[in-house]
Design an enzyme around this catalytic site. Structure first.
Site, PDB file in Angstrom:
ATOM      1  N   ASP A 105       1.256   4.072   6.336  1.00 30.97           N
ATOM      2  CA  ASP A 105       1.974   2.851   5.998  1.00 30.97           C
ATOM      3  C   ASP A 105       3.439   2.958   6.402  1.00 30.97           C
ATOM      4  OD1 ASP A 105       1.985   4.834   3.863  1.00 30.97           O
ATOM      5  OD2 ASP A 105       3.153   3.398   2.689  1.00 30.97           O
ATOM      6  N   ASP A 137       9.057   7.547  10.813  1.00 29.22           N
ATOM      7  CA  ASP A 137       8.541   7.700   9.458  1.00 29.22           C
ATOM      8  C   ASP A 137       7.203   6.977   9.304  1.00 29.22           C
ATOM      9  OD1 ASP A 137       8.325   8.186   6.752  1.00 29.22           O
ATOM     10  OD2 ASP A 137       9.731   6.618   6.166  1.00 29.22           O
ATOM     11  N   GLU A 172       4.704   5.010   0.834  1.00 25.35           N
ATOM     12  CA  GLU A 172       6.034   4.427   0.672  1.00 25.35           C
ATOM     13  C   GLU A 172       6.239   3.795  -0.701  1.00 25.35           C
ATOM     14  OE1 GLU A 172       8.463   4.842   2.544  1.00 25.35           O
ATOM     15  OE2 GLU A 172       7.794   5.162   4.600  1.00 25.35           O
ATOM     16  N   GLU A 195       6.541  14.892   7.622  1.00 27.71           N
ATOM     17  CA  GLU A 195       7.600  13.897   7.486  1.00 27.71           C
ATOM     18  C   GLU A 195       8.743  14.253   8.446  1.00 27.71           C
ATOM     19  OE1 GLU A 195       7.931  11.192   5.738  1.00 27.71           O
ATOM     20  OE2 GLU A 195       6.630  11.279   3.967  1.00 27.71           O
TER      21      GLU A 195
END
Length: 423
Positions: A105, A137, A172, A195
């Site tokens: 996401d 991201d 998120e 990440e």
């Protein structure tokens, strides 16, 4: 003896152009949390994992059961459905397992006029950087992990332990996907979350709690405003008190967080008040984020915040009689850190050094919440290592250096050989 390291790195290198194309294709899927595209990208990746020769578990999440669980980590967007996805490259069964955990996401694009390109999901390459919402991201980290697993599979490495890749939704806004993946029974002896860390080692992540403040006023006609009480004006002493509270919480921080200008930020992200321009507003609603210190229990962070708000109210005649209401909603990220005694950081550092020809990556904590805390709380030693600079995450012109994606893929592939072991 077979040079499995050489074979795997050769496979990563041979597939570099394909990985770049895959990243561009994934960025082109606007998988904003809570949209249909969040499901679409999971379906695309399920097909990719199957084509790569992995065993695939692609399942509809039981949302009602998950949302009702006592330890559910929170959610901020509405979903009618969500999908989990895990690919497994099975080992012989007598070695440790490694999970690579990446979220699919992304956040909304914000103001599209702030972007250099009219298409925020372009996936275009400029000066060896791939642009688009989600590029940094964390679709770059996802592609690096996928490239590493695929290279191990294509090289035919006889692993001792399982190599897993989890593609999760809802990171998120709380951690829905990883929470559901763990509830389904997927676990590992170690985990890397790719990440964006600029290829540094992140061994701890602070927490973040979403709050809502309701500040009451007294409405009247704007021409007689002195006879009313503006809820907007009453936000000012609350904001000042919260700034003092934030400063106090950041005077003495964990050494892993010492490099940040503000280790545990507190911010107001959204404010709404009033219903008519010529009326004194009788209600203001402010929503924001409270940073949770490393190892600080969530309950203590909430209590400290509420005490700071209560102190402000105690010194204001109106707020003393009409105290601010605080509620906690949305994503509730505890802090987390790599388990003490784990050698995962040393192994990841060695793999990184091997592919760049020496040098030790920095080790640090980060001031944002992540799925690291869910994995660590489940007893899985976990760290972040991935391509891209987190300062570009959630920003206009989000982008990632393609060279870092390739380096991350090579390092993660070597880590897989090291952790899982070779027969």
């Amino acid at each position: 003896m077979t040079d499995w390291t050489g074979r795997v790195l050769a496979e990563v290198d041979a597939a570099a152009a394909g990985a770049e194309a895959r990243l561009a294709a994934l960025v082109a899927v606007p998988s904003v949390g809570g949209t249909d595209a969040e499901h679409d990208i999971a379906a695309l990746l399920a097909a990719d994992l199957a084509a790569a020769g992995l065993e695939v578990d692609h399942w509809r999440l039981p949302l009602a059961d998950l949302l009702a669980a006592d330890d559910f980590p929170g959610v901020e967007v509405e979903r009618n459905e969500a999908w989990g996805l895990v690919g497994r490259l099975p080992g012989r069964g007598d070695g440790p397992s490694l999970m690579l955990n990446a979220h699919v996401d992304v956040v909304p694009v914000g103001d599209p006029t702030a972007w250099s390109s009219p298409e925020p999901f372009s996936g275009r390459v400029v000066a060896d950087e791939l642009h688009g919402r989600g590029a940094c991201d964390m679709k770059a980290g996802l592609v690096a992990a996928l490239a590493a697993v695929t290279a191990v599979r294509r090289a035919g490495v006889p692993l001792r332990g399982d190599l897993l890749i989890a593609c999760v939704p809802g990171e998120e806004d709380g951690g829905l996907g990883t929470y559901a993946t763990l509830r389904r029974g997927w676990t590992a002896d170690a985990c890397v979350v790719p990440e964006p860390t600029s290829l540094q080692l992140v061994t701890a992540a602070a927490g973040a709690l979403t709050f809502r403040l309701r500040i009451a006023g007294r409405a009247t006609h704007a021409s007689r405003r002195t006879e009313g009480v503006s809820a907007v004006e009453k936000l000012l002493p609350v904001l000042a008190g919260l700034q003092r509270f934030e400063a106090a919480r950041n005077r003495d921080v964990d050494p892993l967080m010492a490099g940040w200008p503000l280790a545990y930020p507190l911010s107001i992200g959204r404010v709404s008040a009033g219903d008519w321009a010529s009326s004194v507003p009788d209600l203001l609603v402010a929503e924001g984020r409270l940073g949770v210190a490393l190892d600080e229990p969530v309950e203590e962070a909430r209590a400290a915040f509420e005490a700071a708000v209560a102190e402000v109210c105690a010194h204001d005649p109106w707020l003393r009689e009409h105290p601010v209401e605080t509620t906690w909603w949305g994503g509730q990220f505890a802090s987390g850190r790599l388990a003490a005694g784990s050698d995962l950081a040393e192994r990841m550092a060695a793999a990184h050094a091997a592919v760049i020809g020496g040098g030790t990556p920095d080790r640090r904590g980060v001031p944002y919440g992540s799925d690291l805390r869910l994995l660590a709380a489940a007893g899985i030693p976990t760290l972040h290592y991935g391509p891209g600079d987190a300062v570009l995450a959630h920003a206009p012109d989000e982008r990632v250096p393609l060279a870092e994606v390739h380096t991350a893929a090579r390092a993660i592939a070597l880590l897989a050989l090291d952790v899982c072991g070779v027969v």
